[in-house]
Write a protein that holds these residues in place. Structure first.
Motif, PDB file in Angstrom:
ATOM      1  N   THR B   4       0.848  -1.193   0.000  1.00 29.27           N
ATOM      2  CA  THR B   4       0.000   0.000   0.000  1.00 29.27           C
ATOM      3  C   THR B   4       0.883   1.243   0.000  1.00 29.27           C
ATOM      4  OG1 THR B   4      -1.707  -1.164   1.236  1.00 29.27           O
ATOM      5  CG2 THR B   4      -1.814   1.253   1.224  1.00 29.27           C
ATOM      6  N   VAL B   5       0.612   2.133  -0.918  1.00 27.86           N
ATOM      7  CA  VAL B   5       1.383   3.374  -1.019  1.00 27.86           C
ATOM      8  C   VAL B   5       0.491   4.545  -0.644  1.00 27.86           C
ATOM      9  CG1 VAL B   5       2.698   4.897  -2.545  1.00 27.86           C
ATOM     10  CG2 VAL B   5       2.804   2.411  -2.875  1.00 27.86           C
ATOM     11  N   ALA B   6       0.983   5.411   0.238  1.00 27.40           N
ATOM     12  CA  ALA B   6       0.296   6.669   0.523  1.00 27.40           C
ATOM     13  C   ALA B   6       0.826   7.697  -0.472  1.00 27.40           C
ATOM     14  CB  ALA B   6       0.571   7.115   1.960  1.00 27.40           C
ATOM     15  N   LEU B   7      -0.077   8.205  -1.304  1.00 33.91           N
ATOM     16  CA  LEU B   7       0.330   9.100  -2.389  1.00 33.91           C
ATOM     17  C   LEU B   7      -0.180  10.512  -2.131  1.00 33.91           C
ATOM     18  CD1 LEU B   7       1.439   9.758  -5.229  1.00 33.91           C
ATOM     19  CD2 LEU B   7      -0.696   8.885  -6.164  1.00 33.91           C
ATOM     20  N   ASP B   8       0.759  11.408  -1.892  1.00 33.92           N
ATOM     21  CA  ASP B   8       0.423  12.829  -1.782  1.00 33.92           C
ATOM     22  C   ASP B   8       0.114  13.334  -3.185  1.00 33.92           C
ATOM     23  OD1 ASP B   8       0.402  15.593  -1.441  1.00 33.92           O
ATOM     24  OD2 ASP B   8       2.597  15.712  -1.344  1.00 33.92           O
ATOM     25  N   ALA B   9      -1.159  13.543  -3.486  1.00 34.38           N
ATOM     26  CA  ALA B   9      -1.585  13.832  -4.859  1.00 34.38           C
ATOM     27  C   ALA B   9      -1.555  15.314  -5.193  1.00 34.38           C
ATOM     28  CB  ALA B   9      -2.995  13.292  -5.081  1.00 34.38           C
ATOM     29  N   VAL B  31      -0.578  -5.771 -10.594  1.00 35.88           N
ATOM     30  CA  VAL B  31       0.614  -5.455  -9.808  1.00 35.88           C
ATOM     31  C   VAL B  31       0.405  -5.553  -8.296  1.00 35.88           C
ATOM     32  CG1 VAL B  31       1.692  -3.966 -11.527  1.00 35.88           C
ATOM     33  CG2 VAL B  31       0.011  -3.004  -9.934  1.00 35.88           C
ATOM     34  N   ASP B  32      -0.841  -5.671  -7.847  1.00 34.30           N
ATOM     35  CA  ASP B  32      -1.135  -5.777  -6.417  1.00 34.30           C
ATOM     36  C   ASP B  32      -0.579  -4.600  -5.600  1.00 34.30           C
ATOM     37  OD1 ASP B  32      -2.412  -6.860  -4.301  1.00 34.30           O
ATOM     38  OD2 ASP B  32      -1.036  -8.541  -3.999  1.00 34.30           O
ATOM     39  N   TYR B  53     -11.047   2.623 -13.201  1.00 34.33           N
ATOM     40  CA  TYR B  53     -10.071   2.170 -12.209  1.00 34.33           C
ATOM     41  C   TYR B  53     -10.654   1.031 -11.393  1.00 34.33           C
ATOM     42  CZ  TYR B  53     -12.765   4.806  -8.744  1.00 34.33           C
ATOM     43  OH  TYR B  53     -13.768   5.272  -7.935  1.00 34.33           O
ATOM     44  N   ASP B  54      -9.782   0.312 -10.707  1.00 40.80           N
ATOM     45  CA  ASP B  54     -10.185  -0.791  -9.838  1.00 40.80           C
ATOM     46  C   ASP B  54     -10.425  -0.220  -8.443  1.00 40.80           C
ATOM     47  OD1 ASP B  54     -10.303  -2.909  -8.085  1.00 40.80           O
ATOM     48  OD2 ASP B  54      -8.776  -4.083  -9.129  1.00 40.80           O
ATOM     49  N   ALA B  55     -11.697  -0.104  -8.061  1.00 39.98           N
ATOM     50  CA  ALA B  55     -12.061   0.575  -6.811  1.00 39.98           C
ATOM     51  C   ALA B  55     -11.536  -0.165  -5.578  1.00 39.98           C
ATOM     52  CB  ALA B  55     -13.572   0.740  -6.727  1.00 39.98           C
ATOM     53  N   SER B  56     -11.232  -1.455  -5.728  1.00 39.82           N
ATOM     54  CA  SER B  56     -10.733  -2.191  -4.560  1.00 39.82           C
ATOM     55  C   SER B  56      -9.293  -1.800  -4.235  1.00 39.82           C
ATOM     56  CB  SER B  56     -10.806  -3.693  -4.832  1.00 39.82           C
ATOM     57  OG  SER B  56      -9.808  -4.067  -5.770  1.00 39.82           O
ATOM     58  N   ARG B  57      -8.651  -1.074  -5.153  1.00 40.41           N
ATOM     59  CA  ARG B  57      -7.232  -0.753  -4.957  1.00 40.41           C
ATOM     60  C   ARG B  57      -6.967   0.713  -4.660  1.00 40.41           C
ATOM     61  NH1 ARG B  57      -4.478  -4.254  -9.770  1.00 40.41           N
ATOM     62  NH2 ARG B  57      -4.263  -6.217  -8.613  1.00 40.41           N
ATOM     63  N   ILE B  58      -7.992   1.554  -4.677  1.00 36.74           N
ATOM     64  CA  ILE B  58      -7.773   2.989  -4.459  1.00 36.74           C
ATOM     65  C   ILE B  58      -8.738   3.498  -3.392  1.00 36.74           C
ATOM     66  CG2 ILE B  58      -7.724   5.292  -5.515  1.00 36.74           C
ATOM     67  CD1 ILE B  58      -7.286   4.002  -8.213  1.00 36.74           C
ATOM     68  N   ALA B 322       6.706   0.358  -4.708  1.00 32.30           N
ATOM     69  CA  ALA B 322       6.268  -0.988  -4.326  1.00 32.30           C
ATOM     70  C   ALA B 322       7.428  -1.977  -4.403  1.00 32.30           C
ATOM     71  CB  ALA B 322       5.119  -1.430  -5.230  1.00 32.30           C
ATOM     72  N   LYS B 323       8.233  -1.838  -5.452  1.00 33.60           N
ATOM     73  CA  LYS B 323       9.389  -2.728  -5.608  1.00 33.60           C
ATOM     74  C   LYS B 323      10.364  -2.543  -4.441  1.00 33.60           C
ATOM     75  CE  LYS B 323      12.528  -4.123  -9.357  1.00 33.60           C
ATOM     76  NZ  LYS B 323      12.937  -3.797 -10.742  1.00 33.60           N
ATOM     77  N   ALA B 324      10.609  -1.286  -4.068  1.00 34.49           N
ATOM     78  CA  ALA B 324      11.546  -1.012  -2.973  1.00 34.49           C
ATOM     79  C   ALA B 324      11.029  -1.587  -1.659  1.00 34.49           C
ATOM     80  CB  ALA B 324      11.783   0.495  -2.851  1.00 34.49           C
ATOM     81  N   VAL B 325       9.701  -1.552  -1.459  1.00 33.42           N
ATOM     82  CA  VAL B 325       9.116  -2.138  -0.242  1.00 33.42           C
ATOM     83  C   VAL B 325       9.264  -3.654  -0.271  1.00 33.42           C
ATOM     84  CG1 VAL B 325       6.947  -2.585   0.991  1.00 33.42           C
ATOM     85  CG2 VAL B 325       7.487  -0.261   0.174  1.00 33.42           C
ATOM     86  N   ARG B 326       8.890  -4.263  -1.400  1.00 34.32           N
ATOM     87  CA  ARG B 326       8.918  -5.731  -1.489  1.00 34.32           C
ATOM     88  C   ARG B 326      10.324  -6.278  -1.287  1.00 34.32           C
ATOM     89  NH1 ARG B 326       5.031  -5.204  -6.122  1.00 34.32           N
ATOM     90  NH2 ARG B 326       3.017  -5.659  -5.156  1.00 34.32           N
ATOM     91  N   ARG B 327      11.306  -5.547  -1.801  1.00 32.40           N
ATOM     92  CA  ARG B 327      12.679  -6.059  -1.692  1.00 32.40           C
ATOM     93  C   ARG B 327      13.402  -5.501  -0.480  1.00 32.40           C
ATOM     94  NH1 ARG B 327      14.805  -6.759  -7.864  1.00 32.40           N
ATOM     95  NH2 ARG B 327      12.931  -7.762  -8.670  1.00 32.40           N
TER      96      ARG B 327
END
Lengths: 339, 339
Positions: B4-9, B31-32, B53-58, B322-327
Motif C-alpha cells: 500500500t502506497v500513501a500518495l500525496d496527490a 501489480v497488487d 479504475y479498480d475501486a478495490s485498490r484505491i 512498491a518494488k523497494a518495499v517488497r525487496r
C-alpha cells in the motif's frame, strides 16, 4: 601597439607541430604580434622551416625541458628549472615579452605563473576561466559563448575570492568580448540571496554593493547551458566538475551523431539535410578551437591554449593575449576592485 | 505481497488530474499495489470518477492543505499541519501504508519525511537521489540511466555522509535496477585518491575498505553524461547544480531541434528521417517520465515523483516504491552499512 607573446610551445597533446603552424599563420596576418617560441630549439626550428611565416615576427628561445601532462606539476617544476613554461614566464617577468601563452598542462601554467609573477593587489587567489558555448548570445558580436570562473585553479574559495573572480571575469569579458557591462552571477543551488554555501551567501551581499560589477544575483545549473549571464562565478572544484561535464555532454552528442551517420543511409541523408541546424550543436562539441582559457589574478596576461589545440586555437589564443595586453587587463581589474 | 502506497496527490505543477490518471492506470494492471490517494477529497473523487479504475485498490484520504511550490517548506509545514504530504507520511508512520510517494515540492517531501520518520541506524543525513540519462547502458535491462546522489537534500556533507550515500545508492540500484554489484564512484576534480575536498578524500579511503560497496574510486564531470558508473556520489550542493545543468542541456538540445524543425522544410524532412537516431537525444530531454527520485535514509520508502509528472511518471513512481518495499530497501541499506 606591437605586442610580444612568450609562447610555451611544448607539452600539448597535439604536439608542437600544430603550435608552430598556428604561430606561422598569425605572423602572416596584419596583427603586429611578435612571438617568442619557447621549447626544444632544434625541433621548433625544423617545424618552423616547414611553414610560410614572417621571420621578423617569430624568434625561437631554447628550453631543454617540458612539464609532462598528467604528472604532478609542483614536482615537475621543482625538478625542471629549464621547463619551457618557466622559461616563457621568465621572459615575461624580465620584460622581453608582454604575455604568456602556454599549450602545455593547465597545472603547469597556473603554477609557473604563481611562481614567477605577482598577484594583483586585492586578489588573494588566481582563477582559471573558461569560455563555453551557450544557447543565448552575448555582447555586440552575438557570441554564442559565456565565461565561467574558476574552473580549477582554486578548489575552495572564500567570499573574498569569489568577489575577486567576479571582478576579474567582468574585466576580461569587457576587454575580450567587448561587452560594456557584462552580466555577472554566482552559481548556486537557488536564485534567492540566502541560497548556497556561506561563502556564496556572503559574496552575494558584497557584490550587491559593488557598482562596478553588473551583478545579477545567483543563477542555477539550468542557466549554464542557456547562457543567462555573461560571466558565471563559482569555486574551482564546482567549476571543474561542471566544465568537464559540458565536455562530456559534447562528446556524447557527437558520438550519437557519428553513430547515426555511420549506421544507415537514410540517416546520412537526414544529417546532411540538417547540416545548418546541426551547426549549433557542433559548436558545442568544437568550442575549444575558439581560443584559450585565461589565468586571471596575476600582474601579467596569461592564457592557457587548450590541450588538444589545433593551429587555429593557438592563433586565437595569441590574438586574445595581445588584445588583453593592448587593453590593459591588469589595469581594468585593478579599477574594478577599487570601485 | 500486496503493497500500500500513501500518495500525496497535491502540489504538482501538472495538477492532481495527471496524478489521478496515473493511479487509475496502475489499478488496472496486475501489480497488487493499493494506493491511498491523499489530498482534497472532493476534487480527487471527482477526478477519479472520470477514470476507469479498480475501486478495490484505491481509497481517497482527505487532507485540507497543500505545501505550495516555491515557498519555504519549513514554514509551510509549520503552518499547515493538515498538508497532504504530512497526512500521507503519517499514514505510513501508523502502518496504514508501506511507502510514501509525493508529487509535490521536493523540499516539502524531504522535510515531511524528516519530521515523521526515523533515520536508519548509521545514517546521519538523508539524500535525494536522481535517475539521469547516460550514453552507456547499465544492468541486466541495459538501462540508459544512472543514479546520482545527493542532489539537494544535504548541501554540505562530511566523509561519513558521503559513505552513507554510497551505501544507500548501491542498495537502491541493486533493488530497483537489478544490478548485482553496482559500480559506485565519488564525483571529484580528478580520478586520483588525493583529489577533491577533504571530505571526498576521506570518504574515498573509507569506501576502499568496504567490501559491500563496489567502489570504483573517483570519477570526473566527463563521466556523468557518459555513465561510466551506476551510482555517482556527491554532496547536495554539487549534485543540485549538476542535475539542473543536465536539465538545461536537455532543454537547449530540444530548443535547437524544435527551432530547426520549425524553420525550414528541408530540416523537417531531415529530422523525420533521423527520428530513430534522435530518439537517444530525446531520451535525454524526456527522462523525467521514467520514474521518481528516491529520498534515502529513512526507515520507510519515500519517492518524490517529478514536479511536472505526467500520468506515466506517477504510475512508475508507484511501481518503484512498491518494488523497494517488497525487496526491503531499508534492510538492504542496513546490511550494506554493517559490512
Amino acid at each position: 601597439m606591437s605586442v610580444t607573446v612568450a609562447l610555451d610551445a611544448m607539452g600539448s597533446d597535439a604536439g608542437p607541430a600544430a603550435v608552430v603552424e598556428g604561430v606561422a599563420q598569425l605572423s602572416r596576418e596584419d596583427v603586429d604580434v611578435h612571438v617568442l617560441l619557447v621549447g626544444d630549439e632544434p625541433q621548433l626550428s625544423t617545424l618552423l622551416a616547414e611553414q610560410r611565416y614572417d621571420a621578423s615576427r617569430i624568434a625561437v628561445v631554447h628550453a631543454s625541458q617540458v612539464v609532462g601532462m598528467g604528472k604532478k606539476p609542483n614536482e615537475e617544476l621543482d625538478a625542471k628549472l629549464d621547463a619551457s613554461v618557466l622559461v616563457a614566464a621568465s621572459l615575461v617577468k624580465q620584460g622581453q615579452a608582454d604575455a604568456l601563452v602556454s599549450a602545455g598542462s593547465t597545472g603547469g601554467v597556473v603554477l609557473a605563473a604563481a611562481r614567477t609573477f605577482e598577484r594583483l593587489p586585492g586578489i588573494r587567489r588566481a582563477a582559471l576561466a573558461a569560455v563555453y558555448p551557450t544557447e543565448l548570445r552575448h555582447g555586440p558580436r552575438d557570441d554564442p559563448f559565456a565565461l565561467m570562473l574558476d574552473v580549477g585553479a582554486t578548489l575552495n574559495c572564500s567570499a573574498e575570492d569569489l568577489v575577486g573572480f567576479a571582478v576579474m571575469g567582468s574585466a576580461y569579458s569587457r576587454i575580450v568580448s567587448d561587452i560594456g557591462q557584462p552580466k555577472v552571477a554566482l552559481l548556486s543551488n537557488g536564485t534567492e540571496a540566502s541560497k548556497g554555501t556561506p561563502a556564496i551567501v556572503e559574496a552575494h551581499q558584497r557584490l550587491l554593493e559593488m557598482p562596478g560589477v553588473n551583478f545579477q544575483g545567483n543563477v542555477e545549473g539550468l542557466d549554464i547551458p542557456r547562457g543567462t549571464v555573461d560571466v558565471i562565478v563559482c569555486e574551482g572544484f564546482l567549476g571543474n566538475v561542471v566544465l568537464k561535464m559540458l565536455e562530456g555532454v559534447s562528446e556524447v552528442v557527437s558520438d550519437i551523431a557519428r553513430d547515426a551517420y555511420a549506421r544507415k543511409f537514410v540517416w546520412k541523408v537526414g544529417l546532411t539535410m540538417l547540416s545548418q541546424g546541426l551547426r549549433q550543436i557542433r559548436t558545442m562539441t568544437d568550442w575549444k578551437q575558439y581560443g584559450g582559457a585565461p589565468v586571471l589574478g596575476f600582474d601579467h596576461v596569461v592564457i592557457k591554449a587548450h590541450g588538444r589545440s589545433n593551429a587555429r586555437a593557438v592563433r586565437n589564443a595569441l590574438k586574445v593575449a595581445a588584445k588583453a595586453v593592448r587593453r590593459d587587463l591588469a589595469g581594468e581589474i585593478a579599477r574594478g576592485l577599487s570601485d
